[in-house]
Each structure stands twice: as structure tokens, then as C-alpha cells.
Motif scaffolding. Structure first.
Motif, mmCIF file in Angstrom:
data_model
loop_
_atom_site.group_PDB
_atom_site.id
_atom_site.type_symbol
_atom_site.label_atom_id
_atom_site.label_comp_id
_atom_site.label_asym_id
_atom_site.label_seq_id
_atom_site.Cartn_x
_atom_site.Cartn_y
_atom_site.Cartn_z
ATOM 1 N N MET A 1 0.834 -1.199 0.000
ATOM 2 C CA MET A 1 0.000 0.000 0.000
ATOM 3 C C MET A 1 0.874 1.255 0.000
ATOM 4 S SD MET A 1 -3.230 0.096 -0.116
ATOM 5 C CE MET A 1 -4.626 -1.009 -0.075
ATOM 6 N N PHE A 2 0.381 2.244 -0.750
ATOM 7 C CA PHE A 2 1.097 3.514 -0.847
ATOM 8 C C PHE A 2 0.178 4.567 -0.243
ATOM 9 C CE2 PHE A 2 2.149 0.594 -4.122
ATOM 10 C CZ PHE A 2 3.511 0.728 -4.344
ATOM 11 N N VAL A 3 0.674 5.303 0.728
ATOM 12 C CA VAL A 3 -0.186 6.271 1.396
ATOM 13 C C VAL A 3 0.322 7.683 1.156
ATOM 14 C CG1 VAL A 3 -1.073 7.079 3.608
ATOM 15 C CG2 VAL A 3 -0.901 4.636 3.160
ATOM 16 N N MET A 4 -0.597 8.539 0.723
ATOM 17 C CA MET A 4 -0.246 9.946 0.556
ATOM 18 C C MET A 4 -1.015 10.738 1.611
ATOM 19 S SD MET A 4 -0.441 12.364 -2.792
ATOM 20 C CE MET A 4 -2.020 11.778 -3.332
ATOM 21 N N GLU A 5 -0.293 11.512 2.379
ATOM 22 C CA GLU A 5 -0.931 12.361 3.387
ATOM 23 C C GLU A 5 -1.022 13.781 2.841
ATOM 24 O OE1 GLU A 5 0.186 10.430 7.734
ATOM 25 O OE2 GLU A 5 1.196 12.244 7.075
ATOM 26 N N VAL A 6 -2.212 14.283 2.762
ATOM 27 C CA VAL A 6 -2.402 15.640 2.242
ATOM 28 C C VAL A 6 -2.988 16.506 3.355
ATOM 29 C CG1 VAL A 6 -3.437 17.045 0.427
ATOM 30 C CG2 VAL A 6 -2.852 14.652 -0.020
ATOM 31 N N ALA A 7 -2.381 17.650 3.576
ATOM 32 C CA ALA A 7 -2.856 18.546 4.632
ATOM 33 C C ALA A 7 -4.203 19.138 4.252
ATOM 34 C CB ALA A 7 -1.836 19.665 4.836
#
Lengths: 463, 173
Positions: free
Chosen positions: B142-148
């Protein structure tokens, strides 16, 4: 998908219809599963051999080096033979992980983890020999330049033996951090999969809290590249310096300028043979045939063939130069090597190291798993005899014919040698059950370019 | 301003790369991306600066080299010069060829170890360090992108949903 392009002519490095998750599961399987009977049998044998060796070492230290078969003429025999043999074996790991990384060889990814493990475990065995052959092991710290109570008595930095201390310790420690840094993401994978709290705790500890941030990966790749750049000259320097132990002496048969490249080629040769020995078994036992493919074995066989031929050239060059030099002592040393009382050792060395790798010119033979395994064992025997021939045949007939003698090992010599083989396998077998034996993070990164499924998808479009 | 982040999960590196580019093009701030393996070009796509760790390795190597020179000069030439086997140690440069192997080994030793220590410290990696990845699957596939979250949360979520994400979570940081 265009960014993952790889020439269709290249054979897949990951066989079968694998996804990222399949790689995770299959690499974790040997760690998460239970050991079978075969593992316990081999482990018990290795452990017993190790204990026998430990007993022999304790006996040597307690009684003295006199319990070995050494005599006044032959002052170095099995100890240094074993030392050079193990250091040589320890060369393939760093070569695979560093040199092949610099050359961007993707096939290193399936095998680098185990090859590096083998490197570290065999350098540990190698390191034992110089230490115990000092006799007074409790003074081993004298090889280090540390302030002492003898006024200003320092180590002799002109001596190749001291260079060796620095070379081997640098090599061992740098290989260790290189290996461990690569292990972090894979330990993290095991940590995140672990169900039992104890395992979770252990792998959390080992993975140093690896989280896989983009910045960490960027640094990780840079660090790997720089370490590879540092380890490449390092690995060449180690066996070069080991060869200096002999080459800077004035013993006919040792005092040769060809030694550094000849030793390095021999080391790579024996190291790849050992990698083949271990991985041919491991891929079968741990069901990793999809990642350590026939092609991997074939490529390693080609390296064995090339380095074996280099070693062969070196043997012949040595003979030629001995004759051409016109130095009688040198000529006699080589004549004695080939036709003297140790002719059988010389013949074994020649046939195992120069003759046997030539079979690898045949595609059929080098892609045969059984044949590769047999040759890998033959090469390891041959390389042990090479060191034995260099060391013992050069010493046993020295400048003074009245002191000419033969060397025969005692049960202690044999015990220590067999013990290190046992120790090596104890470490390797434990490793195979507790470590991620394939650099799964790196393998995942080449899945789309070199995986069979993706290659088929991509190449299908061109037809 | 809240510390809210949206964690968008992806199951493929190519989809993630496209998503990263789209999110950046739409002027959202990517806090972090967690991936199970090195995704090539991701650092550039995220706009991360290059790492300077190779430069530190060079400097550490220079330190190791200088240390080796200083050590051997002090021990062999200054403190107790001796004539060992007809190789007198009375000036540094006469004796220098014999020092080359250790100068090399020390340069490598310092460069390698100090660089790795620097890496571990900068990336906060050490024994007993607790892992901070948002989902255990980020070390698997899994690839997780955290966006503010800045401004309209619902709008951001619907925007991210269009980038091919398979799961979306909103959390406080």
C-alpha cells in the motif's frame, strides 16, 4: 507503464504471476512458518560440528599451538589456509551487492541479501584464525594501536599483517552496516505482519522504526549507492592486502607481484561458488524459485567461469615467470609444487579450479541446477587446496634441505576447520529462518520492469 | 489552523505517481508519502530537495584520511621512530608508501560508518524507535499519501477520490 520498460530480450527475473503482496507473503513465509525436520537435522549436525570446533579451540588455547601439526619448517598451515579460504568466500557478497549495484545489474536483487549474509558469516570464521593462531589470545588487542603500559610501543604500520587487521575489520563492519541498512525496510515488513507480540517486539527493535517515508527512501537509495561506491574498492583492497601477507615476504613461491589480482579473482571465484551452493539449496527449501531463478544461477556460473579462467591464467603465469626469472629458488619452489610430494594437492587445485569451470561454456550444463551445485562444491574444495598449496608447498622445503619436512594435520587442526564450517552453517541456518532472505523492497521495485507477468503484458503489445 | 490530514491510499505505484502530480498541480500540500519500496522519481514529483548525504560521506572520508595520516605520523615518525627491517621511519614521506593501505581503509571506515549514522539520525532510525507509518500495509503493498487539509475538507476528499485511491481516511496529526 512506459517508465518500467525493459528490453524484451532480457529474461524475467521474477517468474510467475506475482503481485507486490505475493512477494511480501513469499519472503515472509520461511520466517513465519515452522522449521521442518530437514532444517532441524542439518542444524543439529552443524551445531555439533561447531561444538567440536569450539572444543578444539579451547584445547588449543589451553595447551598451546603445539597441539596443531605445525613444525619448525611449516609454521603456517591449516590456520592460514582456512583464514584465506573464508575471507575469499566472503568476497562474493559485497561484490554482488556493491559492484553489481554500480553496474545496475538487476539480477543482484534476488540474491544480494543472502550473499551479504554469507559474507558476514564467513568473515567471522576467517577472523577466528589469525586470532587463535596468535597462541596467546588474551593479548589479541596488541594488534590495535592503543596506548599501553610499555611506554610508547605502537603497532608496526609497515607490516602487511597489521594492514590486514585494518582491512578485515573495516570490511566486516562496513559490510555489516551495508547489510543492516538494506534490511531495515524488510524487517519493517516482518514487523508490520507479525501477529505474536514477541515477534512484533523483536522485529520492531531490528527495523529501527523504519516507516518508508519518501525522504527516507531518497536517503536510503543515496546511502546504498555511496556505500556501494565505497565497498567496491574496499572489497578489492581486502584480498589484495591478504595477498600482501605473502607477497611482501621473501619466501620463493610467495614473493610474487601477481598475487593481488590473482587473489582477488580467486576470492570472487570461490565466493560465487559458495553463493551457488547455499542458494541452490535455499531456493528449493524456502520455495523461492520464483525470485532466485535459473537465470540467476546461470549468471553466477558465468562469473565462476570467467574468474576461474583468470585464476588459471595466474597459475600459468606464475609458472612461466618462475622459469623466466632465472632464479633457481623460485624455479625449484614451483617445480616442487607441481611434481614434489604435494603433487596431488597441486593436481586437485588445477583440476578443480581451472578445468572444472570450463564446463560452464556449455549452456546446457550451466543451466543445470544439479551440475551447478556439483561444480560449486568442486570449486570450494579446489580453492581450499589452492591456499594449502601456496602456503604449505612454499614452506615445507625451505632454503636448508636438512630441515625439509612434510605437514600433517592433527585432529585439532581438522576439528577447528570443521568447527568453523559448522559455525558458518549454524549462523546461516538461523538467518534463513529469522531474516527476510530476499531484499523484498528492492525486488518489488523491479517487479514491473523485470517480472514475468508485466513483461508479457508489455511485450505482447509489440507482437 | 488544524493539523488534519487526509490519508489517501493507493495500491499501485504508477497510480500514486500520477496522483502526486495531480495533487501538486491542484496546489494541495503533500505532507508525506509512505511507500513499501523506493518508487523512482517520487522525490522529484513531490518536489523534495536532493539529499546531501553523499557530500557528508565525502567530508567524513576526508576526516578519516586525515586521522590516519595524523595517527601514523604520530606513532611511527614522531613518538618512536624505528628502523624496522631496513625500512626506516624517520620522515613521513619516506615511509608514506607503507601507510597507504591504512590511509585508504580509514577513509572508507569513517566515510561509511559516519554516513550511515548520519542517515539513521536524520531519518530518525534507531533501536527501540517506534514506527510511525499510518498503516501496516505500507510496508507490504500500500502507498499512502498524506495531504494537509487547508480549507474545504469535503472538496479535497472528493478531489482525491478521483485520483484512483482505494481508501481514504481523515486523521488528526
Amino acid at each position: 507503464m512506459s517508465s518500467h520498460y525493459e528490453a524484451p530480450i532480457r529474461k524475467p527475473l521474477i517468474v510467475g504471476d506475482k503481485s507486490y503482496h505475493d512477494i511480501t507473503v513469499e519472503v515472509a513465509a520461511p520466517v513465519e512458518g515452522k522449521a521442518n525436520k530437514l532444517w532441524w537435522t542439518v542444524f543439529t549436525i552443524a551445531l555439533l560440528a561447531f561444538l567440536w570446533g569450539l572444543g578444539s579451540i579451547i584445547y588449543t588455547i589451553g595447551t598451546g599451538i603445539g597441539v596443531w601439526g605445525l613444525n619448525k619448517t611449516v609454521g603456517w598451515a591449516w590456520d592460514i589456509t582456512n583464514f584465506v579460504w573464508w575471507v575469499g568466500i566472503g568476497h562474493a557478497g559485497t561484490l554482488i551487492s556493491a559492484v553489481l549495484l554500480l553496474f545496475r545489474q538487476k539480477w543482484r536483487m534476488g540474491i544480494n541479501r543472502s550473499a551479504e549474509a554469507m559474507t558476514i558469516f564467513s568473515v567471522v570464521q576467517a577472523g577466528l584464525f589469525p586470532v587463535i593462531h596468535m597462541g596467546r589470545v588474551w593479548n589479541a588487542h596488541f594488534v590495535l594501536p592503543i596506548p599501553n603500559q610499555f611506554g610508547t610501543l605502537w603497532t608496526n604500520f609497515n607490516s602487511p599483517l597489521l594492514w590486514d587487521v585494518f582491512a578485515i575489520s573495516t570490511y566486516l563492519s562496513v559490510s555489516l552496516v551495508f547489510w543492516w541498512t538494506g534490511l531495515l525496510p524488510d524487517f519493517a515488513m516482518l514487523r508490520d505482519r507479525a501477529i505474536k507480540p514477541f515477534q512484533k517486539k523483536i522485529y520492531s527493535l531490528l527495523s529501527f522504526g523504519w516507516t518508508g517515508r519518501a525522504k527516507d527512501w531518497q536517503r536510503f537509495e543515496e546511502v546504498s549507492l555511496v556505500l556501494a561506491g565505497l565497498a567496491t574498492p574496499l572489497v578489492l583492497s581486502v584480498h589484495t592486502i591478504v595477498s600482501f601477507d605473502f607477497a611482501t615476504s621473501v619466501i620463493p613461491g610467495w614473493h610474487t607481484t601477481i598475487f593481488p589480482p590473482y587473489f582477488v579473482a580467486g576470492a570472487v571465484f570461490s565466493g560465487f561458488a559458495m553463493v551457488n551452493t547455499l542458494l541452490i539449496i535455499m531456493r528449493k527449501v524456502s520455495n523461492l524459485e520464483a525470485y532466485i531463478t535459473k537465470q540467476h544461477i546461470e549468471l553466477m556460473n558465468i562469473v565462476i567461469m570467467i574468474t576461474g579462467s583468470i585464476v588459471g591464467c595466474a597459475y600459468i603465469t606464475e609458472l612461466f615467470i618462475a622459469w623466466y626469472s632465472g632464479v633457481e629458488y623460485e624455479q625449484y619452489a614451483f617445480l616442487n609444487r607441481a611434481t614434489g610430494p604435494y603433487w596431488w594437492a597441486y593436481l586437485l587445485m588445477m583440476s578443480c579450479n581451472v578445468f572444472s569451470p570450463q564446463f560452464m561454456w556449455s549452456k546446457k550444463l550451466r543451466t543445470s541446477i544439479t551440475f551447478s551445485f556439483i561444480i560449486s562444491i568442486v570449486v570450494n574444495i579446489g580453492m581450499w587446496f589452492e591456499r594449502f598449496v601456496i602456503i604449505v608447498t612454499s614452506l615445507h622445503r625451505d632454503y636448508l634441505p636438512s630441515s625439509w619436512t612434510m605437514f600433517s594435520p592433527t585432529f585439532v587442526d581438522i576439528g577447528i576447520y570443521v568447527g568453523t564450517i559448522g559455525f558458518f552453517f549454524v549462523l546461516f541456518l538461523l538467518y534463513a529462518r529469522t531474516f527476510p532472505v530476499i531484499a523484498q523492497a528492492e525486488v518489488k521495485s523491479i517487479l514491473k520492469s523485470s517480472g514475468e507477468k508485466f513483461k508479457k503484458l508489455r511485450d505482447g503489445n509489440h507482437e | 489552523m488544524s493539523n488534519k490530514v487526509v490519508q489517501a491510499m493507493y495500491n499501485d505505484d504508477d497510480i500514486l505517481m500520477d496522483a502526486v502530480k495531480e495533487v501538486r498541480a491542484a496546489n494541495h500540500h503533500i505532507e508525506e508519502v509512505y511507500t513499501p519500496f523506493p518508487v523512482h522519481g517520487l522525490d522529484k514529483a513531490m518536489g523534495l530537495k536532493g539529499t546531501r548525504i553523499a557530500i557528508t560521506a565525502f567530508m567524513y572520508g576526508c576526516v578519516g584520511f586525515s586521522f590516519a595520516v595524523w595517527m601514523m605520523n604520530y606513532m611511527m615518525i614522531e613518538q618512536w621512530p624505528q628502523d624496522i627491517g631496513g625500512k626506516p621511519s624517520f620522515t613521513f614521506f619516506q615511509n608514506m608508501p607503507a601507510f597507504v593501505p591504512i590511509m585508504f581503509e580509514m577513509s572508507v571506515f569513517f566515510a561509511a560508518h559516519l554516513m550511515v549514522i548520519t542517515f539513521y539520525m536524520r531519518s530518525k532510525l534507531w533501536p527501540f524507535k517506534q514506527a510511525e507509518n499510518p498503516d501496516p500495509r505500507t510496508t507490504d503493498d500500500m502507498f499512502v499519501m498524506e495531504v494537509a487539509v487547508e480549507g474545504d475538507e469535503a472538496e479535497l476528499i472528493s478531489f482525491l477520490e478521483k485520483t484512483g485511491t482505494v481508501e481514504i481516511k481523515v486523521t488528526e496529526k
